[in-house]
Design an enzyme around this catalytic site. Sequence first.
Site, PDB file in Angstrom:
ATOM      1  N   ARG A  75       0.486   5.746  16.919  1.00 15.02           N
ATOM      2  CA  ARG A  75       0.120   6.778  15.939  1.00 15.02           C
ATOM      3  C   ARG A  75       0.544   8.190  16.325  1.00 15.02           C
ATOM      4  NH1 ARG A  75       0.666   2.824  12.987  1.00 15.02           N
ATOM      5  NH2 ARG A  75      -1.137   1.679  12.253  1.00 15.02           N
TER       6      ARG A  75
ATOM      7  N   ASP B  13       0.818  -1.219   0.000  1.00 15.25           N
ATOM      8  CA  ASP B  13       0.000   0.000   0.000  1.00 15.25           C
ATOM      9  C   ASP B  13       0.848   1.263   0.000  1.00 15.25           C
ATOM     10  OD1 ASP B  13      -2.277  -1.517   0.039  1.00 15.25           O
ATOM     11  OD2 ASP B  13      -2.665  -1.258   2.191  1.00 15.25           O
TER      12      ASP B  13
ATOM     13  N   SER C 248      -5.541  -8.560   7.681  1.00 14.49           N
ATOM     14  CA  SER C 248      -4.887  -7.257   7.762  1.00 14.49           C
ATOM     15  C   SER C 248      -4.222  -7.162   9.129  1.00 14.49           C
ATOM     16  CB  SER C 248      -5.939  -6.156   7.583  1.00 14.49           C
ATOM     17  OG  SER C 248      -5.397  -4.936   7.988  1.00 14.49           O
TER      18      SER C 248
ATOM     19  N   ASP D  44      -7.209   4.768  12.603  1.00  9.77           N
ATOM     20  CA  ASP D  44      -5.869   5.319  12.452  1.00  9.77           C
ATOM     21  C   ASP D  44      -5.842   6.644  11.689  1.00  9.77           C
ATOM     22  OD1 ASP D  44      -4.506   3.511  13.977  1.00  9.77           O
ATOM     23  OD2 ASP D  44      -4.175   2.119  12.324  1.00  9.77           O
TER      24      ASP D  44
HETATM   25  N1  ARG Z   1      -8.507  -1.837  16.055  1.00 12.97           N
HETATM   26  C1  ARG Z   1      -7.209  -1.429  16.499  1.00 12.97           C
HETATM   27  C2  ARG Z   1      -7.111   0.061  16.601  1.00 12.97           C
HETATM   28  O1  ARG Z   1      -7.877   0.756  16.017  1.00 12.97           O
HETATM   29  C3  ARG Z   1      -6.087  -1.987  15.664  1.00 12.97           C
HETATM   30  C4  ARG Z   1      -6.122  -1.692  14.217  1.00 12.97           C
HETATM   31  C5  ARG Z   1      -4.930  -2.255  13.542  1.00 12.97           C
HETATM   32  N2  ARG Z   1      -5.046  -2.420  12.141  1.00 12.97           N
HETATM   33  C6  ARG Z   1      -5.081  -3.612  11.493  1.00 12.97           C
HETATM   34  N3  ARG Z   1      -5.119  -3.578  10.213  1.00 12.97           N
HETATM   35  N4  ARG Z   1      -5.088  -4.726  12.140  1.00 12.97           N
HETATM   36  O2  ARG Z   1      -6.260   0.570  17.273  1.00 12.97           O
END
Ligand code: ARG
Length: 413
Positions: free
Chosen positions: A93, A13, A173, A122
């Site tokens: 983040r 990506d 993912s 995110d």
């Molecule tokens: N749901 C979690 C968060 O928003 C983790 C997201 C991580 N992304 C993934 N593609 N697994 O912090």
Amino acid sequence: MPKLILAYSGGLDTTTAITWLSEERGYEVVALNINAGMSKDQDTLEERGIAAGASKVLVHDAREDFLRYFAFPALTAGAIYQSTYPLATALARPLMAKLLVETAHNENAVAVAHGCTGKGNDQVRFDIGIQTLDPELRIVAPTREESMSREAEIDYLQNKGISIEWEPKGSFSIDENIWGRSCEAGILEDPWVEPPDEAWEWTNSIDATPTEPEEIEITFEQGFPTKIGDINLDPVSLVEQLNTLGGRYGIGRADHVEDRLIGIKSRELYEAPAAVLLHTAHKALESITLSRRQLRMKQYISEEYAELIYDGHWFSRHHQDLASYVISTQRNVSGSVRLKLHRGTITITGRKSDESLYDYGLATYDRNDTFDQSSSIGFIDIWGLQTRVQAKKQLLEKTDILKIAHPPQEGAD
Ligand code: ARG
């Protein structure tokens, strides 16, 4: 050409994003790889970035800062989202936002970019973080603007004459850093389906864990973990060791349906052996070093704290205010906790601290008792006063006392 800093993971990506940002949007792209732990393909990352058209690839090892300034403070706050998720992704983040903004300033860039979709948390955390630290910077999110399938991305790169070998994508993912791994999508999107074995990577399934338990001791100083057994460890080594050890015993797995900030419910698997061990141990140490009122206030704050991290408000005065309380409580949270790991479980088998409020003389039932039991009589007299008066006046004659918490339904016999 205007310059842009892209948060670059090295995956398909963000590699496609490099090409897209330079070819379609006319930016000179500087790719910034931020390693918060467990980064894959670290050795091919620079090569790929340059092949895709980046003017340079910067690699930043952020693991120590990530633990010291983000994960450990969250640990001392007891921050676990919806009682399950230790917030690994969410905590990384704001650090990434800070490094993007800092790099943009050093490089005289006008824009920054990230690879988030328009459906997740995110994007919110990145955007708020960046906007908070520098409202002048333009934010570009290629995946949110132009979502391409994996095949379309590979075709796009090929059409641009960029040939990179990609491993076949697994069905999930994944996002991971040293504080935890998360896995979503694919067949996990049906919350009735049990996760297949290959969805888990850091932790053994229970039947593959050792038959014998193992005991470890973790020492904290003012809320921060500093030692395993007798050995002083830097944050990165300490957390890596606990991840390996906890993973071997099947600790720190969670299968969670959570509420995303934008309102979607999503099913997510988490593996965070070190985070779960440390939260459990830290809580046990607080049980002897903090008063009941402090513990209650901390419990309350922990939820607020977890939500503000999840929701992307790390760089806020509200956070700083909550943190002040937490930091103040941690002055006395020093000592050691012994934990037994076995078959996916953690049992606390001991806790000790020079600052312990546990008083043997007060607690004991043997002849060393120092507590004056007669003083309880007067205490109870006053403590129960209002409840006694109220029961007599309002309750006893008018209520079937057996059913005080379960009154007969209206209309039912
Ligand atoms: N749901 C979690 C968060 O928003 C983790 C997201 C991580 N992304 C993934 N593609 N697994 O912090």
